[in-house]
Design an enzyme around this catalytic site. Structure first.
Site, PDB file in Angstrom:
ATOM      1  N   LYS A  90       8.819   1.958  12.842  1.00 19.81           N
ATOM      2  CA  LYS A  90       8.670   0.880  13.519  1.00 19.81           C
ATOM      3  C   LYS A  90      10.292   0.439  14.048  1.00 19.81           C
ATOM      4  O   LYS A  90      10.197  -0.192  15.156  1.00 19.81           O
ATOM      5  CB  LYS A  90       8.278  -0.543  12.437  1.00 19.81           C
ATOM      6  N   ASN A 107       2.953 -11.035   7.652  1.00 23.84           N
ATOM      7  CA  ASN A 107       1.692 -10.542   7.197  1.00 23.84           C
ATOM      8  C   ASN A 107       0.411 -11.271   7.947  1.00 23.84           C
ATOM      9  O   ASN A 107       0.527 -12.420   8.141  1.00 23.84           O
ATOM     10  CB  ASN A 107       1.273 -11.007   5.633  1.00 23.84           C
ATOM     11  N   TYR A 166       7.326   4.038   6.850  1.00 16.07           N
ATOM     12  CA  TYR A 166       6.709   3.059   8.041  1.00 16.07           C
ATOM     13  C   TYR A 166       7.693   2.263   8.659  1.00 16.07           C
ATOM     14  O   TYR A 166       7.724   2.208   9.944  1.00 16.07           O
ATOM     15  CB  TYR A 166       5.475   2.369   7.150  1.00 16.07           C
ATOM     16  N   SER A 171       7.473  -7.027   9.946  1.00 12.93           N
ATOM     17  CA  SER A 171       8.497  -7.567   9.181  1.00 12.93           C
ATOM     18  C   SER A 171       9.163  -6.747   8.217  1.00 12.93           C
ATOM     19  O   SER A 171      10.365  -6.994   7.681  1.00 12.93           O
ATOM     20  CB  SER A 171       7.946  -8.890   8.343  1.00 12.93           C
TER      21      SER A 171
END
Ligand SMILES: NC(=O)c1ccc[n+]([C@@H]2O[C@H](COP(=O)([O-])OP(=O)(O)OC[C@H]3O[C@@H](n4cnc5c(N)ncnc54)[C@H](OP(=O)(O)O)[C@@H]3O)[C@@H](O)[C@H]2O)c1
Length: 321
Positions: free
Chosen positions: A141, A170, A137, A109
């Site tokens: 992604k 999460n 990161y 997300s």
């Protein structure tokens, strides 16, 4: 869908990869290929090429990644961007080279802009600046999604390539990482409350006001959504996505305050001391919720509520520690 398919699960020892393997096995898939990190470093292009040429899997779940919380992302940004880009580029390209038609890439997300309207929908990707702490990161992604889309666009018709992406919220569950510095919020809280209980600590101090809202999904639900998206009929997938916006959010659909989360974890662990929220410490974003309407429309919904998921997670924590 035949369960004789040869399926490679990259990252099968991780929290999500192991849940995907459990679900594949439960559905009767017998030919599951795995390699540990020690056996196959996915950052090593040569080794990944050789692996794919030797194994020639039919399908790939890409659940290997360098993963961590804010502290780890902030401290090791070079490792986060380099390793994730390398793993994705190697696995996706070598899968293509060896003839893999179907692949599922797991993103996160955090690909969405920091100020994306809540709940965050798929079409907010690349509409604004990312959260700086995990930007490296997140960029990796986003590259993973774009790799899948680019191979589909260039080789979809000619080679039957059909590479899909899911963006989990999460996650928590068995197999989580309880490292004191590198863990996410739920495993960090489980560990702290467990230690506080063992030491009869009169109070536990939690950073921030407890008012931010977060969303959490049990890992077996994530694995179930992964298989669901991988197995979706191509016409249905294509109908609900676009060639350059093909990723699908996987969330629980609602969020809770950190204060409520803390209370539930204290209850599950059996800690009955005082809970103190240190409002002097930073809170982070007030709300981070995914819009998971698309996946719901296609026909998938989560099954495990937070309390039940945390009870199972804590049982595994006690067995694993
Ligand atoms: N956990 C979450 O809350 C969350 C949320 C959103 C998205 N996701 C995504 O879900 C996916 C899986 O996450 P996870 O929580 O299951 O992570 P995890 O538990 O840390 O598992 C990742 C796995 O990848 C392996 N790996 C890392 N680098 C490797 C390399 N160079 N070569 C081979 N294997 C390597 C790790 O092996 P070693 O441990 O031996 O290095 C580990 O088994 C990731 O793409 C992550 O971004 C997770």
């Amino acid at each position: 869908m035949s369960n004789n398919l040869k399926i490679y699960v990259a990252g099968h020892r991780g929290m999500v990869g192991s849940a995907i393997v459990r679900q594949l096995q439960a559905k009767g898939y017998k030919n599951i290929v795995t390699r540990t990190h020690a056996e196959l470093d996915l950052c090593n292009q040569q080794a990944v090429a050789q692996f794919f040429q030797e194994e020639k899997p039919d399908e790939v779940y890409l659940a290997a990644a360098k993963v961590g919380g804010i502290h780890a992302n902030n401290t090791y940004p070079a490792e986060f961007i380099y390793q994730n880009l390398m793993m994705e580029a190697n696995v996706i390209h070598q899968a293509f080279e060896s003839g893999v038609k179907k692949l599922l890439f797991l993103g996160s997300s955090c690909i969405y802009p920091k100020m994306a309207p809540q709940p965050m929908a798929e079409d907010t990707l690349l509409t604004g600046k990312l959260e700086p702490t995990n930007e490296p990161y997140a960029i990796a992604k986003i590259a993973g999604i774009k790799l899948c889309e680019s191979y589909n666009r260039q080789y979809g018709r000619s080679h039957g390539v059909d590479y899909r992406s899911v963006m989990p919220t999460n996650l928590y569950g068995p197999g989580d990482n309880y490292h004191p510095e590198n863990s996410h919020v739920i495993p960090a809280l489980i560990r702290r409350f467990h230690e506080a209980k063992e030491q009869n600590a009169p109070e536990v101090v939690i950073w921030g006001t407890g008012t931010p809202m977060r969303e959490f999904l049990y890992v077996d639900d994530m694995a179930s959504a992964s298989l669901f998206v991988m197995e979706l009929d191509k016409n249905i997938y294509d109908f609900h996505t676009r060639p350059m916006q093909s990723h699908i959010n996987v969330g629980f659909g609602s969020d809770i305050t950190i204060m409520d989360l803390v209370k539930i974890i204290a209850k599950v662990v059996g800690y009955d001391g005082k809970l103190i929220f240190d409002a002097e410490k930073p809170d982070g974003a007030p709300k981070k919720l995914m819009n998971s309407n698309l996946l719901a429309e296609i026909g998938w919904r989560p099954k495990v509520n937070l309390f039940d998921g945390l009870e199972v997670t804590y049982k595994f924590f006690l067995e694993e520690k």
